[in-house]
Design a protein around this motif. Structure first.
Motif, mmCIF file in Angstrom:
data_model
loop_
_atom_site.group_PDB
_atom_site.id
_atom_site.type_symbol
_atom_site.label_atom_id
_atom_site.label_comp_id
_atom_site.label_asym_id
_atom_site.label_seq_id
_atom_site.Cartn_x
_atom_site.Cartn_y
_atom_site.Cartn_z
ATOM 1 N N GLN A 51 -25.311 35.426 -62.360
ATOM 2 C CA GLN A 51 -24.790 34.340 -63.189
ATOM 3 C C GLN A 51 -23.349 34.617 -63.611
ATOM 4 O O GLN A 51 -22.498 33.734 -63.560
ATOM 5 C CB GLN A 51 -25.686 34.154 -64.426
ATOM 6 C CG GLN A 51 -25.325 32.980 -65.286
ATOM 7 C CD GLN A 51 -25.578 31.655 -64.604
ATOM 8 O OE1 GLN A 51 -26.446 31.542 -63.756
ATOM 9 N NE2 GLN A 51 -24.804 30.661 -64.968
ATOM 10 N N LYS A 52 -23.060 35.854 -64.019
ATOM 11 C CA LYS A 52 -21.700 36.214 -64.411
ATOM 12 C C LYS A 52 -20.740 36.069 -63.237
ATOM 13 O O LYS A 52 -19.613 35.577 -63.392
ATOM 14 C CB LYS A 52 -21.659 37.648 -64.934
ATOM 15 C CG LYS A 52 -22.276 37.815 -66.305
ATOM 16 C CD LYS A 52 -22.255 39.276 -66.725
ATOM 17 C CE LYS A 52 -23.002 39.493 -68.019
ATOM 18 N NZ LYS A 52 -23.081 40.926 -68.379
ATOM 19 N N ALA A 56 -17.605 33.535 -63.026
ATOM 20 C CA ALA A 56 -16.262 34.067 -62.817
ATOM 21 C C ALA A 56 -15.566 33.387 -61.638
ATOM 22 O O ALA A 56 -14.352 33.200 -61.655
ATOM 23 C CB ALA A 56 -16.332 35.577 -62.588
ATOM 24 N N ASN A 57 -16.330 33.019 -60.634
ATOM 25 C CA ASN A 57 -15.743 32.388 -59.448
ATOM 26 C C ASN A 57 -15.743 30.871 -59.520
ATOM 27 O O ASN A 57 -15.316 30.213 -58.573
ATOM 28 C CB ASN A 57 -16.486 32.841 -58.192
ATOM 29 C CG ASN A 57 -16.270 34.302 -57.903
ATOM 30 O OD1 ASN A 57 -15.189 34.836 -58.142
ATOM 31 N ND2 ASN A 57 -17.286 34.970 -57.406
ATOM 32 N N GLY A 58 -16.247 30.312 -60.594
ATOM 33 C CA GLY A 58 -16.259 28.858 -60.752
ATOM 34 C C GLY A 58 -17.351 28.159 -59.971
ATOM 35 O O GLY A 58 -17.347 26.941 -59.853
ATOM 36 N N ILE A 59 -18.277 28.914 -59.422
ATOM 37 C CA ILE A 59 -19.363 28.315 -58.642
ATOM 38 C C ILE A 59 -20.309 27.550 -59.550
ATOM 39 O O ILE A 59 -20.828 26.508 -59.178
ATOM 40 C CB ILE A 59 -20.115 29.404 -57.848
ATOM 41 C CG1 ILE A 59 -19.180 30.036 -56.818
ATOM 42 C CG2 ILE A 59 -21.354 28.839 -57.171
ATOM 43 C CD1 ILE A 59 -19.752 31.227 -56.111
ATOM 44 N N SER A 62 -18.885 24.083 -60.362
ATOM 45 C CA SER A 62 -18.837 23.220 -59.184
ATOM 46 C C SER A 62 -20.240 22.771 -58.789
ATOM 47 O O SER A 62 -20.424 21.646 -58.331
ATOM 48 C CB SER A 62 -18.152 23.918 -58.015
ATOM 49 O OG SER A 62 -18.884 25.047 -57.605
ATOM 50 N N MET A 63 -21.241 23.620 -58.985
ATOM 51 C CA MET A 63 -22.622 23.224 -58.700
ATOM 52 C C MET A 63 -23.085 22.146 -59.668
ATOM 53 O O MET A 63 -23.769 21.201 -59.271
ATOM 54 C CB MET A 63 -23.561 24.439 -58.772
ATOM 55 C CG MET A 63 -23.447 25.384 -57.602
ATOM 56 S SD MET A 63 -23.816 24.592 -56.030
ATOM 57 C CE MET A 63 -25.553 24.317 -56.201
ATOM 58 N N LYS A 64 -22.697 22.272 -60.937
ATOM 59 C CA LYS A 64 -23.059 21.246 -61.916
ATOM 60 C C LYS A 64 -22.416 19.914 -61.553
ATOM 61 O O LYS A 64 -23.037 18.864 -61.651
ATOM 62 C CB LYS A 64 -22.656 21.678 -63.320
ATOM 63 C CG LYS A 64 -23.524 22.770 -63.888
ATOM 64 C CD LYS A 64 -23.078 23.174 -65.286
ATOM 65 C CE LYS A 64 -23.921 24.308 -65.813
ATOM 66 N NZ LYS A 64 -23.456 24.790 -67.106
#
Length: 107
Positions: A51-52, A56-59, A62-64
């Motif tokens: 999760q961290k 940190a990578n903005g994934i 973007s998934m939301k």
């Protein structure tokens, strides 16, 4: 719990008692409990690290955004079906029933 019923659980307990004896069962249960707790802690740590890393990578964001966009599109399709296509289907069904009514009665 693991798809095991009451009768099956009693059978497992009886077999464990016969194999290990009543004095070893509490020790085995404690060891299994500690092992399960350690496994749960390890999986929770792995989940939090993933999760961290995702945050940190903005994934994560973007998934939301992707899921919200997908949900919006699905809602648009549903509303289009309800407002445009469903009345046509109902009308066609009624027309077919009107046409087949006399045929069904002749039998």
């Amino acid at each position: 719990m693991f798809g095991i019923g009451g009768g099956e659980l009693i059978l497992i307990i009886l077999i464990a008692l016969m194999l290990f004896g009543s004095d070893k069962i509490p020790e085995i249960a404690r060891a299994m409990g500690k092992g399960m707790a350690q496994l749960k802690n390890a999986t929770n740590e792995i989940k939090s690290e993933i999760q961290k890393g995702a945050e940190a990578n903005g994934i994560d964001t973007s998934m939301k955004q992707l899921t919200s966009t997908f949900t919006d599109e699905v809602e648009k399709v549903k509303s289009n079906l309800d407002s445009n296509i469903l009345p046509e289907v109902t009308k066609t069904k009624e027309d077919i029933e009107d046409l087949t009514g006399p045929i069904k009665r002749q039998r």
